[in-house]
Design an enzyme around this catalytic site. Structure first.
Site, PDB file in Angstrom:
ATOM      1  CG  HIS A  17      -0.398   0.128   2.530  1.00  0.00           C
ATOM      2  ND1 HIS A  17      -0.350  -0.922   3.426  1.00  0.00           N
ATOM      3  CD2 HIS A  17       0.162   1.184   3.177  1.00  0.00           C
ATOM      4  CE1 HIS A  17       0.216  -0.512   4.555  1.00  0.00           C
ATOM      5  NE2 HIS A  17       0.533   0.761   4.421  1.00  0.00           N
ATOM      6  CG  ASP A  48      -0.300  -4.221   2.533  1.00  0.00           C
ATOM      7  OD1 ASP A  48       0.254  -3.549   1.648  1.00  0.00           O
ATOM      8  OD2 ASP A  48      -0.825  -3.713   3.531  1.00  0.00           O
ATOM      9  CB  SER A 126       7.294  -1.446  10.230  1.00  0.00           C
ATOM     10  OG  SER A 126       7.308  -1.758  11.597  1.00  0.00           O
TER      11      SER A 126
END
Length: 430
Positions: A17, A48, A126
């Site tokens: 993303h 992702d 993160s």
């Protein structure tokens, strides 16, 4: 902006993303003001994750790579490192692991294993997603998912995807259901309800089969398999961790008899794509009728409550219908650009196109080909709900160019359809 970490081979892992729909990517080291150009080697929107390459030697000076560990245990302490809310200084929050289970990855709308933690997660961290409406609940991507992504890129040079059996299964927790399918008291498994026609399983398994084991691992009546110390996880996890074209041995109960089958696993695309990152939308415009393939992002345009506000039939098909053959798309009349030629048809927008001139539509490219090679005086579109659009073909062709000019639309079709038509013409010329 987002954070990433360095792995062996001078590569950086970040979230998909962060780089989705990217045109230009820059990276910088913690504590350094200098930004360096990075190339995106691979993107896995389902998991992702993205892999970046940085050519500059200066960037790598004094840099150490991160060693990947194992899945942390429940209640184990974790530190979340990143730049939440886009701040320039690194942030570290602490928490503990509260759950490990398959979870919907918001970015790619896929069910994969995730680790739930109670550390505060904000955009830029993160960890890859948080749970809206709940305080201090976030999710991190576990190492097996990261390794599967990296192994696929290493072997094929691109994102390989996550495998599926192509099955929809039902739990067999009800005693009468188990008795009906001749399951002995010691047997456990799940009932096959639907099979994706594009999967290898479609040629091997049947509806009403009971899947007892996957690669020798017994499947419980609720669809779970053993995982670590007294934990359980859905058997989809075992399937998703297989490599593309790898085989699995499945033990099945069919009509009271046990059989073993070897099934080849592949990543399977849904009939209606769940995301459209890194690509331009497909469209075809004829006489002001705008045709598009149905995608979930198309339905998301109806707002946050799209499940309830988008057209009911389209929504149901998007979430439940399986493809019958490769390359199939559901084509929708998304809107009507008003003109004398299409007057009275404006209320037929948002309906699926079933046939053109009596021919069932396979995909948008197929619709485009039938319209453009039409030799009849009129062209007929059969839509959902038994609705019909008929246009004089010659007048519609003349009107098409006027409508495009009026709306300042440079092309009647998207680049992907133009490219395919050009390659088709080159092939015919050869």
């Amino acid at each position: 902006m987002g954070s990433g970490f360095v792995i062996p081979g001078r590569k950086i892992i970040t979230n998909a993303h962060v780089v989705a729909d990217h045109t230009f990517v820059l990276v910088r080291k913690h504590g350094s003001p200098t930004k360096y150009r990075a190339e995106v080697q691979a993107v896995g929107h389902e998991c992702d994750l993205a892999l970046l390459l940085v050519e500059s030697q200066d960037f790598w000076e004094g840099m150490n790579f991160l060693e990947l560990g194992d899945i942390p245990f429940l209640q184990q302490a974790v530190a979340v490192v990143g730049y939440p809310q886009g701040g320039d200084n690194i942030s570290v929050t602490k928490g503990v692991v509260s759950r490990v289970e398959p979870t919907q990855y918001v970015h790619g709308a896929t069910q994969l294993m995730a680790i739930q933690i109670d550390a505060a997660i904000n955009p830029g961290n993160s960890a890859f997603q948080n749970l809206s409406g709940a305080e201090n609940i976030g999710y991190i991507i576990p190492v097996p998912v990261i390794k599967h992504f990296l192994d696929g890129v290493e072997e094929s040079g691109k994102y390989a995807g996550f495998c599926s059996l192509g099955l929809v299964c039902q739990p067999t927790e009800n005693v009468q259901l188990r008795n009906h399918f001749k399951m002995l008291p010691e047997m456990t498994g799940v009932l096959v309800s639907k099979i994706n026609p594009l999967s290898d399983a479609y040629k091997i398994l049947k509806k009403d089969d009971i899947i007892l084991t996957f690669d020798g691992v017994p499947i419980a009546n609720d669809g779970t398999v053993p995982f670590r110390n007294r934990e359980r996880i859905t058997f989809d996890y075992l399937v998703s961790m297989k490599k593309p074209n790898e085989t699995a041995v499945v033990k099945v109960l069919r009509d009271g008899k046990e059989c073993e089958f070897s099934i080849t696993l592949q990543p399977l695309q849904p009939l209606v794509p769940v995301h459209q990152f890194d690509k331009l939308p497909s469209y075809y415009i004829f006489a002001g009728l705008v045709f598009v393939p149905l995608t979930q992002p198309y339905l998301h345009e109806y707002g946050e409550d799209w499940y309830n506000t988008s057209p009911r039939r389209l929504c149901e098909r998007a979430l439940r219908e399986l493809p019958k053959k490769a390359g199939e798309q559901l084509v929708v009349l998304s809107q009507v650009l008003m003109d004398d030629i299409n007057a009275g048809y404006e209320r037929l927008a948002e309906l699926q196109v079933k046939k053109v001139n009596g021919v069932e539509i396979e995909n948008l490219k197929h619709l485009c080909q039938i319209v453009e090679t039409c030799s009849n005086e009129s062209v007929r579109f059969d839509l959902d709900d038994e609705r019909v659009i008929v246009l004089n073909y010659h007048l519609a062709k003349i009107a098409s160019s006027k409508i495009l000019k009026r709306h300042r639309i440079p092309s009647a079709k998207s680049n992907d359809l133009i490219d395919e038509q050009n390659s088709l013409e080159v092939g015919l010329a050869c």
